[in-house]
Write a protein that holds these residues in place. Structure first.
Motif, PDB file in Angstrom:
ATOM      1  N   CYS A 282      -5.394   2.061  -0.017  1.00 55.42           N
ATOM      2  CA  CYS A 282      -4.680   0.935   0.599  1.00 55.42           C
ATOM      3  C   CYS A 282      -4.984  -0.360  -0.138  1.00 55.42           C
ATOM      4  O   CYS A 282      -4.116  -1.224  -0.287  1.00 55.42           O
ATOM      5  CB  CYS A 282      -5.069   0.808   2.072  1.00 55.42           C
ATOM      6  SG  CYS A 282      -4.388   2.087   3.142  1.00 55.42           S
ATOM      7  N   ALA A 283      -6.232  -0.505  -0.596  1.00 57.59           N
ATOM      8  CA  ALA A 283      -6.607  -1.699  -1.351  1.00 57.59           C
ATOM      9  C   ALA A 283      -5.819  -1.782  -2.651  1.00 57.59           C
ATOM     10  O   ALA A 283      -5.280  -2.839  -3.008  1.00 57.59           O
ATOM     11  CB  ALA A 283      -8.107  -1.682  -1.634  1.00 57.59           C
TER      12      ALA A 283
ATOM     13  N   ALA B  60      -2.222  -2.647  -1.744  1.00 58.48           N
ATOM     14  CA  ALA B  60      -2.036  -4.045  -1.349  1.00 58.48           C
ATOM     15  C   ALA B  60      -2.053  -4.953  -2.571  1.00 58.48           C
ATOM     16  O   ALA B  60      -1.243  -5.884  -2.692  1.00 58.48           O
ATOM     17  CB  ALA B  60      -3.130  -4.449  -0.361  1.00 58.48           C
TER      18      ALA B  60
ATOM     19  N   VAL C 195       1.065   2.272   1.051  1.00 58.97           N
ATOM     20  CA  VAL C 195       0.057   1.782   1.993  1.00 58.97           C
ATOM     21  C   VAL C 195       0.392   2.227   3.407  1.00 58.97           C
ATOM     22  O   VAL C 195      -0.481   2.668   4.169  1.00 58.97           O
ATOM     23  CB  VAL C 195      -0.061   0.240   1.924  1.00 58.97           C
ATOM     24  CG1 VAL C 195      -0.979  -0.291   3.020  1.00 58.97           C
ATOM     25  CG2 VAL C 195      -0.587  -0.193   0.556  1.00 58.97           C
TER      26      VAL C 195
ATOM     27  N   ASP D 259      -2.068  -0.795   8.380  1.00 58.60           N
ATOM     28  CA  ASP D 259      -2.282  -1.621   7.192  1.00 58.60           C
ATOM     29  C   ASP D 259      -0.960  -1.968   6.522  1.00 58.60           C
ATOM     30  O   ASP D 259      -0.783  -3.085   6.011  1.00 58.60           O
ATOM     31  CB  ASP D 259      -3.185  -0.882   6.206  1.00 58.60           C
ATOM     32  CG  ASP D 259      -4.658  -0.975   6.568  1.00 58.60           C
ATOM     33  OD1 ASP D 259      -4.970  -1.429   7.689  1.00 58.60           O
ATOM     34  OD2 ASP D 259      -5.508  -0.574   5.747  1.00 58.60           O
TER      35      ASP D 259
ATOM     36  N   LEU E  62       0.269  -5.764   5.907  1.00 60.04           N
ATOM     37  CA  LEU E  62       0.564  -6.148   4.535  1.00 60.04           C
ATOM     38  C   LEU E  62       1.972  -6.707   4.415  1.00 60.04           C
ATOM     39  O   LEU E  62       2.203  -7.711   3.719  1.00 60.04           O
ATOM     40  CB  LEU E  62       0.413  -4.923   3.621  1.00 60.04           C
ATOM     41  CG  LEU E  62       0.939  -5.045   2.186  1.00 60.04           C
ATOM     42  CD1 LEU E  62       0.152  -6.089   1.410  1.00 60.04           C
ATOM     43  CD2 LEU E  62       0.874  -3.689   1.471  1.00 60.04           C
TER      44      LEU E  62
ATOM     45  N   PRO F 240      -9.050  -3.465   1.383  1.00 58.38           N
ATOM     46  CA  PRO F 240      -7.892  -4.215   0.894  1.00 58.38           C
ATOM     47  C   PRO F 240      -8.125  -5.719   0.880  1.00 58.38           C
ATOM     48  O   PRO F 240      -7.608  -6.426  -0.001  1.00 58.38           O
ATOM     49  CB  PRO F 240      -6.779  -3.825   1.884  1.00 58.38           C
ATOM     50  CG  PRO F 240      -7.203  -2.515   2.441  1.00 58.38           C
ATOM     51  CD  PRO F 240      -8.694  -2.589   2.527  1.00 58.38           C
TER      52      PRO F 240
END
Length: 506
Positions: free
Chosen positions: A151-152, A155, A186, A193, A197, A343
């Protein structure tokens, strides 16, 4: 809403454009060096001797692995299972899965930094990548079957693609497609998330006057959010009784969402607790959170420096998006896990890198080596702290692997072999290591009744695992009991094994 881009000096031809869209890409070797160092650090520090934890066993078992699929609770999403499927479908080797994720995470770090090259200088990206990759939580989750690091990366990719998509002249459609793909990924990994985002990106696209004339970015963001959420929504109706029922059940499992002040929980978790729930524990090793308290100051300094350098748009949007992603974990969930904020750390690494480089650039040339040396020494001290915490977290993972491997061998000797079932304490990882299905009549699972387990035990081996010395459920009271291997400092477990198991057979 106005994105600050003011500068105290006239813009020269070499200065970046407000969104960085026309910046000539710089040499990429510093980014490659950061990615290679990230891979090597994982291989040396985060991989050796580790085994799959509870959540990892759930995700891997959905696509292959060592055991039948474990119960998939309402909050979970299948994105990370899809990510490891190309390997897990063919091998149950934890080492192979770890190596696959290490290489993939290194490639992902290089890829997301690479796509930012038209937006920010390579030196900023290299420092940001080193800062993010140096965190113990980043290194720990690089080789693990968990969605948060991915996810990081998603993002970071989404914000970079957004900035490239809104930059003049705007004829390149690739950033728009990349934006939609990043948001979708994501959301596929963690739907919440994906929502947090998308919100600031949609707001920026609609509220910044210069960006309203570009329908591509908001359309791609919205489309990515919808497409990424489709599997989760469809599964809500096929397996959980509808979307509202799944959302309600997910909230219950996550501790009933509401207003909480969880900043102190996250600070305590930085000492190496991968999950702090409930987080009513003493604050151990406060020095592990020093960087966390310095982070807001560095972000503010980086924002100021970026605006002065004509790169304020990127720094501000990254910070606003990070704040959006942090909000639910800091103020709506009553517990903490360091991985939740990955993230956030990935995005905030950009303004922090701006701050670091601005400090070096602000001093006289004759003193820059001294200042750079002091900053390097501070960074090395920071890395030493991160290594100490990482070593603690990895050490616990190794002890868990040893314990569960020993338990699996002990149960196998008692005749608990596939097709078999495990229920009770730690039933998911014990079931995975043993090669059994895992079922539970209560808690998050509740997929079977005690009467159903008793009936199941008539036809296949069933192990009921309880804390050492505790009584089993009534249907297993007369079964043979065996003390299972335990890890140092653990109270251990007892296993009540059904008569249908045949010790020594097979």
């Amino acid at each position: 809403m106005t994105i600050p881009e003011a500068s105290a000096r006239p813009r020269s031809p070499r200065d970046p454009q407000p969104t960085g869209g026309r910046r000539p890409p710089g040499r990429a070797w510093p980014l490659a060096a950061v990615a290679v160092a990230f891979v090597l650090a994982q291989l040396a520090l985060a991989v050796p001797g580790t085994g799959l934890g509870w959540d990892e066993a759930v995700y891997v078992s959905q696509v292959g692995g060592n055991a039948p699929p474990a119960y998939f609770s309402a909050p979970r999403a299948r994105g990370i299972s899809y990510l490891v499927a190309p390997v897990a479908a063919f091998t149950a080797s934890t080492g192979v899965i770890r190596l696959y994720l290490v290489l993939l995470s290194g490639a992902a770090l290089l890829g997301v930094l690479w796509l930012w090259r038209p937006v920010l200088p390579v030196r900023v990206l290299a420092v940001a990548g080193a800062l993010f990759a140096g965190l113990w939580v980043t290194l720990f989750y690089g080789p693990r079957v968990m969605p948060n690091l991915w996810c990081a990366f998603g993002a970071l990719a989404a914000v970079g693609c957004f900035l490239r998509a809104v930059a003049p002249p705007g004829r390149d459609r690739r950033p728009v497609a990349g934006l939609g793909a990043a948001v979708a990924c994501v959301t596929l990994l963690r739907p919440a998330d994906g929502l947090w985002l998308a919100l600031p990106l949609l707001a920026a696209a609609l509220l910044v006057p210069a960006w309203r004339r570009r329908p591509g970015p908001p359309a791609a963001t919205a489309a990515g959010l919808v497409l990424g959420a489709v599997p989760w929504v469809v599964e809500a109706y096929t397996s959980y009784g509808g979307l509202a029922a799944r959302l309600h059940r997910a909230g219950e499992i996550q501790g009933t969402l509401g207003w909480y002040f969880a900043l102190d929980d996250h600070v305590r978790a930085l000492a190496g607790r991968t999950l702090c729930r409930p987080c009513d524990v003493p604050w151990e090793h406060p020095w592990t959170a020093l960087w966390w308290f310095l982070l807001p100051l560095a972000v503010v300094g980086g924002l100021v420096a970026a605006v002065r350098a004509g790169r304020g748009t990127a720094a501000v949007l990254a910070t606003v998006t990070a704040a959006s992603l942090a909000f639910p974990y800091l103020f709506t969930i009553g517990y903490a896990a360091p991985r939740f904020l990955l993230p956030v750390y990935a995005l905030l690494a950009l303004p922090v890198a701006e701050c670091v480089l601005a400090v070096v650039g602000a001093v006289r040339p004759a003193r820059r080596p001294l200042v750079a040396g002091l900053l390097a020494a501070g960074f090395l001290a920071h890395l030493a702290v991160q290594y100490a915490v990482l070593d603690r977290a990895v050490g616990y993972s190794r002890s868990v692997r040893v314990q569960f491997t020993g338990i699996a061998a002990a149960l196998g000797a008692l005749g608990v072999r596939p097709p078999c079932t495990v229920t009770g304490r730690e039933y998911v990882p014990i079931g995975y290591y043993t090669g059994c299905s895992s079922r539970q009549p209560r808690g998050h699972d509740g997929s079977i009744t005690e009467a159903g387990l008793a009936e199941l035990a008539r036809h296949r081996p069933l192990a009921v695992v309880v804390h050492a010395g505790k009584a089993p459920p009534g249907y297993a009271a007369d079964w043979p009991v065996t003390r299972l291997p335990s890890a140092p400092g653990s109270s251990g477990f007892d296993a009540y094994v059904s008569p249908s198991a045949r010790p020594g057979a097979g």
